[in-house]
Scaffold this motif. Structure first.
Motif, short mmCIF file in Angstrom:
data_model
loop_
_atom_site.label_atom_id
_atom_site.label_comp_id
_atom_site.label_asym_id
_atom_site.label_seq_id
_atom_site.Cartn_x
_atom_site.Cartn_y
_atom_site.Cartn_z
N LEU A 88 1.01 -1.26 0.34
CA LEU A 88 0.06 0.02 -0.16
C LEU A 88 0.77 1.26 -0.15
O LEU A 88 1.76 0.68 0.97
N PRO A 89 0.38 2.86 -1.40
CA PRO A 89 1.67 3.42 -0.87
C PRO A 89 1.16 4.52 0.04
O PRO A 89 -0.09 4.70 1.03
N ILE A 90 2.25 4.57 0.81
CA ILE A 90 2.47 5.59 2.01
C ILE A 90 3.46 6.99 1.92
O ILE A 90 3.98 6.60 2.37
N ILE A 91 2.36 7.68 1.99
CA ILE A 91 2.97 9.29 2.44
C ILE A 91 3.80 9.61 4.07
O ILE A 91 2.17 9.90 4.44
N MET A 92 3.78 9.88 4.74
CA MET A 92 4.10 10.40 6.02
C MET A 92 4.04 11.28 5.99
O MET A 92 4.89 12.21 5.61
N VAL A 93 2.86 11.84 6.98
CA VAL A 93 3.05 13.53 7.29
C VAL A 93 3.61 13.74 8.78
O VAL A 93 3.43 12.94 10.14
N THR A 94 4.49 14.45 8.72
CA THR A 94 5.35 15.04 10.40
C THR A 94 5.64 16.34 10.78
O THR A 94 5.62 17.22 10.34
N ALA A 95 5.33 16.83 11.86
CA ALA A 95 5.98 18.34 12.41
C ALA A 95 7.46 17.77 12.96
O ALA A 95 8.12 18.99 13.18
N ARG A 96 7.98 16.92 13.34
CA ARG A 96 9.00 16.17 13.12
C ARG A 96 9.83 16.44 12.32
O ARG A 96 10.47 15.34 11.34
N VAL A 97 10.94 17.29 12.19
CA VAL A 97 11.63 17.48 10.94
C VAL A 97 13.39 17.12 11.28
O VAL A 97 14.25 16.90 10.30
N GLU A 98 13.61 16.11 11.80
CA GLU A 98 14.94 15.66 12.57
C GLU A 98 15.17 14.39 11.56
O GLU A 98 13.96 13.85 10.51
N GLU A 99 16.53 14.51 10.39
CA GLU A 99 16.56 13.62 9.40
C GLU A 99 16.54 12.19 9.83
O GLU A 99 15.70 11.52 9.06
N ILE A 100 16.74 12.28 10.96
CA ILE A 100 16.44 11.03 11.82
C ILE A 100 15.26 10.10 11.38
O ILE A 100 14.65 9.29 10.81
N ASP A 101 14.16 11.12 11.73
CA ASP A 101 12.88 10.62 11.26
C ASP A 101 12.14 10.51 9.90
O ASP A 101 11.69 9.18 8.99
N ARG A 102 13.29 11.70 9.27
CA ARG A 102 12.48 11.37 7.35
C ARG A 102 13.22 9.68 6.83
O ARG A 102 12.16 9.55 6.35
N LEU A 103 14.09 9.82 7.58
CA LEU A 103 15.31 8.11 7.14
C LEU A 103 14.73 7.67 7.70
O LEU A 103 14.78 6.12 6.87
N LEU A 104 13.77 7.30 9.55
CA LEU A 104 13.17 5.92 9.32
C LEU A 104 12.20 5.38 8.65
O LEU A 104 11.45 4.54 8.22
#
Length: 221
Positions: free
Chosen positions: A74-90
């Motif tokens: 299933l295609p998933i787009i994450m939406v976040t207010a946490r901009v730390e790079e580790i969260d994006r990569l994880l």
């Protein structure tokens, strides 16, 4: 049937804003405001894409993404207010297809949704060896790349998706240009001529795009 988007967002106003924008662009939607409600929402109607907030009550977005990825593409787009790079990569390493940072423009979200859905679609096999790969904007005929422009690709895709159907020039213009620009009829004819020439280089004895006098064009193999 319109493509169905599951919006998983605990901030009700944001979820409803996304719902309104997506539905105005032709999608159907469902909302889930709690991490523990996602499984039931997916079971109720299988979505074509999920917009998944990172910070949720119950289960986090990362947990949900990891669980869904165990047995689903299933295609998933994450939406976040946490901009730390580790969260994006994880988020991406767990199998998310894209991410969007808050605050965001709803128009950007709609554009990202369309892009991810387009990438997730398998190549279309239109018959007679024509394969249309929308992720790469690539058309292959009998294994040969036709080297189409983006406009030519959309035009051929519209025709080939409905073999035998006659499209008038106005309908073909709508498939080529999303901004409703005014285009002369001869522009369609010019693009058709170029596509035909590229296809004839591969199949010189076959004509796959047929003109219907005073009406428009159709694709037949």
């Amino acid at each position: 049937m319109p493509e169905h988007i599951l919006i998983v967002e605990d901030e009700v106003k944001i979820a409803e804003l996304l719902r309104d924008y997506l539905e105005n662009h032709g999608f159907s939607t469902a909302l889930a405001h709690h991490g523990n409600a996602v499984d039931a929402a997916i079971a109720a109607r299988r979505p074509d894409l999920m917009l998944l907030d990172l910070m949720l009550p119950g289960r986090s977005g990362l947990e949900i993404c990891k669980d869904v990825r165990r047995n689903s593409s299933l295609p998933i787009i994450m939406v976040t207010a946490r901009v730390e790079e580790i969260d994006r990569l994880l988020g991406l390493e767990l199998g998310a297809d894209d991410y969007i940072c808050k605050p965001f423009s709803p128009r950007e979200v709609v554009a990202r949704v369309k892009t991810v859905l387009r990438r997730s679609q398998p190549p279309v096999h239109a018959g007679d060896g024509l394969v249309l790969d929308e992720e790469r904007y690539q058309a292959r005929l009998q294994g040969h790349n036709l080297d189409l422009t983006a406009v030519e690709f959309h035009l051929l895709k519209t025709l080939a998706a409905r073999p035998g159907r006659i499209f008038n020039r106005e309908q073909l213009m709508d498939s080529m240009y999303a901004d409703n620009r005014i285009v002369a009829d001869r522009t369609i004819d010019s693009h058709i001529k170029k596509i035909r020439r590229k296809m004839a280089a591969v199949l010189p004895d076959r004509e796959l795009i047929h003109a219907v006098y005073s009406v428009g064009y159709k694709y037949e193999w």
